[in-house]
Design a protein around this motif. Structure first.
Motif, mmCIF file in Angstrom:
data_model
loop_
_atom_site.group_PDB
_atom_site.id
_atom_site.type_symbol
_atom_site.label_atom_id
_atom_site.label_comp_id
_atom_site.label_asym_id
_atom_site.label_seq_id
_atom_site.Cartn_x
_atom_site.Cartn_y
_atom_site.Cartn_z
ATOM 1 N N PHE A 61 48.210 30.919 62.775
ATOM 2 C CA PHE A 61 48.630 30.089 61.642
ATOM 3 C C PHE A 61 49.948 30.523 60.992
ATOM 4 C CE2 PHE A 61 43.907 29.431 61.404
ATOM 5 C CZ PHE A 61 43.920 28.063 61.651
ATOM 6 N N ALA A 62 50.093 31.828 60.764
ATOM 7 C CA ALA A 62 51.175 32.309 59.889
ATOM 8 C C ALA A 62 52.596 31.911 60.325
ATOM 9 C CB ALA A 62 51.073 33.821 59.723
ATOM 10 N N PRO A 63 52.971 32.081 61.607
ATOM 11 C CA PRO A 63 54.361 31.774 61.963
ATOM 12 C C PRO A 63 54.718 30.305 61.726
ATOM 13 C CG PRO A 63 53.253 32.951 63.743
ATOM 14 C CD PRO A 63 52.207 32.553 62.770
ATOM 15 N N THR A 64 53.739 29.415 61.883
ATOM 16 C CA THR A 64 53.999 27.989 61.664
ATOM 17 C C THR A 64 54.012 27.688 60.176
ATOM 18 O OG1 THR A 64 52.855 27.501 63.709
ATOM 19 C CG2 THR A 64 53.164 25.656 62.213
ATOM 20 N N GLN A 65 53.099 28.342 59.448
ATOM 21 C CA GLN A 65 52.884 27.951 58.068
ATOM 22 C C GLN A 65 53.922 28.511 57.101
ATOM 23 O OE1 GLN A 65 50.696 25.708 57.991
ATOM 24 N NE2 GLN A 65 51.147 25.245 55.856
ATOM 25 N N ALA A 66 54.483 29.679 57.419
ATOM 26 C CA ALA A 66 55.412 30.318 56.472
ATOM 27 C C ALA A 66 56.578 29.397 56.075
ATOM 28 C CB ALA A 66 55.907 31.640 57.035
ATOM 29 N N PRO A 67 57.320 28.792 57.042
ATOM 30 C CA PRO A 67 58.423 27.921 56.618
ATOM 31 C C PRO A 67 57.936 26.694 55.844
ATOM 32 C CG PRO A 67 58.479 28.320 58.992
ATOM 33 C CD PRO A 67 57.205 28.864 58.504
ATOM 34 N N LEU A 68 56.753 26.179 56.223
ATOM 35 C CA LEU A 68 56.228 25.000 55.525
ATOM 36 C C LEU A 68 55.840 25.336 54.084
ATOM 37 C CD1 LEU A 68 54.027 23.332 58.296
ATOM 38 C CD2 LEU A 68 56.396 22.905 57.712
ATOM 39 N N ALA A 69 55.368 26.563 53.874
ATOM 40 C CA ALA A 69 55.009 26.999 52.514
ATOM 41 C C ALA A 69 56.255 27.039 51.630
ATOM 42 C CB ALA A 69 54.338 28.369 52.563
ATOM 43 N N VAL A 70 57.389 27.442 52.220
ATOM 44 C CA VAL A 70 58.642 27.471 51.459
ATOM 45 C C VAL A 70 59.072 26.045 51.100
ATOM 46 C CG1 VAL A 70 61.071 28.159 51.496
ATOM 47 C CG2 VAL A 70 59.358 29.641 52.538
ATOM 48 N N VAL A 71 58.979 25.129 52.092
ATOM 49 C CA VAL A 71 59.327 23.718 51.852
ATOM 50 C C VAL A 71 58.453 23.158 50.720
ATOM 51 C CG1 VAL A 71 59.254 21.392 52.859
ATOM 52 C CG2 VAL A 71 60.129 23.301 54.212
ATOM 53 N N GLU A 72 57.163 23.459 50.795
ATOM 54 C CA GLU A 72 56.239 22.958 49.775
ATOM 55 C C GLU A 72 56.596 23.490 48.379
ATOM 56 O OE1 GLU A 72 52.095 23.677 50.444
ATOM 57 O OE2 GLU A 72 51.580 23.085 48.398
ATOM 58 N N SER A 73 56.980 24.762 48.330
ATOM 59 C CA SER A 73 57.291 25.348 47.021
ATOM 60 C C SER A 73 58.515 24.673 46.409
ATOM 61 C CB SER A 73 57.495 26.852 47.160
ATOM 62 O OG SER A 73 58.654 27.102 47.915
ATOM 63 N N ILE A 74 59.471 24.278 47.243
ATOM 64 C CA ILE A 74 60.676 23.609 46.717
ATOM 65 C C ILE A 74 60.312 22.203 46.217
ATOM 66 C CG2 ILE A 74 62.955 22.709 47.369
ATOM 67 C CD1 ILE A 74 63.077 25.209 49.303
ATOM 68 N N LEU A 75 59.455 21.492 46.969
ATOM 69 C CA LEU A 75 59.015 20.156 46.531
ATOM 70 C C LEU A 75 58.233 20.244 45.223
ATOM 71 C CD1 LEU A 75 57.920 18.591 49.950
ATOM 72 C CD2 LEU A 75 59.899 17.975 48.576
ATOM 73 N N THR A 76 57.418 21.294 45.095
ATOM 74 C CA THR A 76 56.662 21.500 43.851
ATOM 75 C C THR A 76 57.617 21.699 42.685
ATOM 76 O OG1 THR A 76 54.888 22.544 45.111
ATOM 77 C CG2 THR A 76 54.891 22.955 42.754
ATOM 78 N N LEU A 77 58.639 22.505 42.921
ATOM 79 C CA LEU A 77 59.624 22.773 41.867
ATOM 80 C C LEU A 77 60.348 21.483 41.458
ATOM 81 C CD1 LEU A 77 61.030 24.942 40.160
ATOM 82 C CD2 LEU A 77 62.687 25.190 42.000
ATOM 83 N N ILE A 78 60.695 20.649 42.452
ATOM 84 C CA ILE A 78 61.384 19.380 42.146
ATOM 85 C C ILE A 78 60.509 18.507 41.242
ATOM 86 C CG2 ILE A 78 62.184 17.202 43.182
ATOM 87 C CD1 ILE A 78 63.137 18.923 45.605
ATOM 88 N N CYS A 79 59.219 18.411 41.576
ATOM 89 C CA CYS A 79 58.301 17.599 40.763
ATOM 90 C C CYS A 79 58.164 18.169 39.356
ATOM 91 C CB CYS A 79 56.923 17.518 41.419
ATOM 92 S SG CYS A 79 56.888 16.417 42.822
ATOM 93 N N LEU A 80 58.064 19.489 39.250
ATOM 94 C CA LEU A 80 57.925 20.106 37.918
ATOM 95 C C LEU A 80 59.197 19.901 37.099
ATOM 96 C CD1 LEU A 80 56.036 23.417 38.780
ATOM 97 C CD2 LEU A 80 55.156 21.507 37.463
ATOM 98 N N LYS A 81 60.341 19.957 37.779
ATOM 99 C CA LYS A 81 61.606 19.726 37.075
ATOM 100 C C LYS A 81 61.697 18.276 36.598
ATOM 101 C CE LYS A 81 64.859 23.301 38.548
ATOM 102 N NZ LYS A 81 65.035 23.902 37.231
ATOM 103 N N ALA A 82 61.213 17.349 37.454
ATOM 104 C CA ALA A 82 61.219 15.934 37.074
ATOM 105 C C ALA A 82 60.373 15.713 35.828
ATOM 106 C CB ALA A 82 60.694 15.081 38.231
ATOM 107 N N LEU A 83 59.385 16.552 35.642
ATOM 108 C CA LEU A 83 58.505 16.438 34.474
ATOM 109 C C LEU A 83 58.995 17.296 33.307
ATOM 110 C CD1 LEU A 83 54.983 16.539 36.117
ATOM 111 C CD2 LEU A 83 55.845 14.740 34.649
ATOM 112 N N GLY A 84 60.098 18.019 33.530
ATOM 113 C CA GLY A 84 60.599 18.916 32.483
ATOM 114 C C GLY A 84 59.635 20.037 32.183
ATOM 115 N N ARG A 85 58.848 20.438 33.208
ATOM 116 C CA ARG A 85 57.813 21.460 32.984
ATOM 117 C C ARG A 85 58.318 22.874 33.236
ATOM 118 N NH1 ARG A 85 54.921 17.186 31.185
ATOM 119 N NH2 ARG A 85 52.722 17.675 31.000
#
Lengths: 66, 217
Positions: B182-206
């Motif tokens: 799992f880990a080698p595939t998931q590590a880059p995807l976890a980074v992508v997800e964290s950036i998308l999460t940040l974008i959504c939180l920023k859109a909410l001014g959170r």
């Protein structure tokens, strides 16, 4: 198409533990073409729900609702 | 991160189902109470479910030559706290198990434990720690979500290792072998997800105030 990690794990179990028999099967298994459509539906539902709720939350914030 | 239908021995599946069932029931009670006092909780729940639906539907190719999908637990954890996330994960996993044959009903408890109980707890704990260390909010969101995403897969690997290990090699060695899948595939995807999460939180001014979950775990 690249193999998914879920399938890789399944394959690993089949190879290293050949005696193991899955004791339950999926009741419904969509064909590849339908599976893509259903994943698309899931993504669409997600986008609609996410954008609607984010807009409503932002609207509440502008109106000063905590 | 789905353990496929029937791919956990009956006893293991039963234990995980029982554990997750108790926590999900608790989350349902908390959600009912919170929605009745704060209507915004319903909108936050909707946003969290939407985000989880969207991200877990994206089967993305990764650098390791295989594909997987992000977990989608970050946004919900920041908006709701870890205590309500079991509901979000359960709804998403049930949809995928019934309609897509991804995961399964027999492994729903184990998958729900990894995705919606353990993962959000890790995100919440890491973020709290980084918040106390006064790290910039954006950085702490990205780091906590990335570690949380990886934690989900570490938990899935452990669940599989507990069920499938040679007596001679032990659980730890089997855990390592499943992690390597799992880990080698998931590590880059976890980074992508964290950036998308940040974008959504920023859109909410959170990102420029105390986290929403500050009052609960």
């Amino acid at each position: 198409m690249r193999q998914g990690t879920d399938e890789k794990a399944q394959e690993f179990i089949q190879t290293h533990f050949p005696a193991y028999e899955p004791w339950m099967q999926s009741f419904f298994k969509p064909e590849m073409q339908h599976e893509k459509m259903l994943f698309g539906l899931q993504a669409l539902l997600g986008i609609l729900l996410l954008t609607y709720c984010l807009r409503r939350l932002n609207h509440s914030k502008r109106k000063g609702i905590p | 991160m789905h353990i496929m239908e029937g791919y956990l021995p009956f006893k293991h599946a039963a234990v995980w189902t029982l554990l997750s069932g108790v926590v999900i029931q608790g989350a349902l009670r908390s959600a009912r109470k919170e929605v009745s006092t704060d209507r915004q909780t319903l909108l936050k729940l909707g946003a969290a479910i939407g985000f989880c639906f969207l991200l877990s539907s994206l089967k993305l190719p990764s650098v390791a030559g295989s594909s997987s999908h992000p977990t989608g637990i970050g946004l919900g954890t920041f908006l709701l706290g870890a205590s309500l996330m079991p509901l979000v994960g359960f709804i998403t996993l049930l949809f995928q198990a019934v309609l897509l044959a991804h995961g399964g009903l027999s492994t729903l408890g184990a998958n729900a434990f990894a995705l919606s109980i353990f993962g959000p707890l890790v995100v919440r704990s890491v973020h709290s720690l980084l918040h106390k260390l006064h790290l910039p909010t954006s950085l702490s969101v990205v780091v906590a979500t990335t570690i949380g995403g990886m934690a989900v897969y570490a938990c899935t690997s452990l669940q599989l290792a507990l069920a499938f290990h040679e007596t001679s090699e032990g659980v730890l060695a089997a855990w390592y072998r499943f992690l390597l899948i799992f880990a080698p595939t998931q590590a880059p995807l976890a980074v992508v997800e964290s950036i998308l999460t940040l974008i959504c939180l920023k859109a909410l001014g959170r990102t420029n105030k105390e986290p929403d979950y500050a009052t609960r775990y």
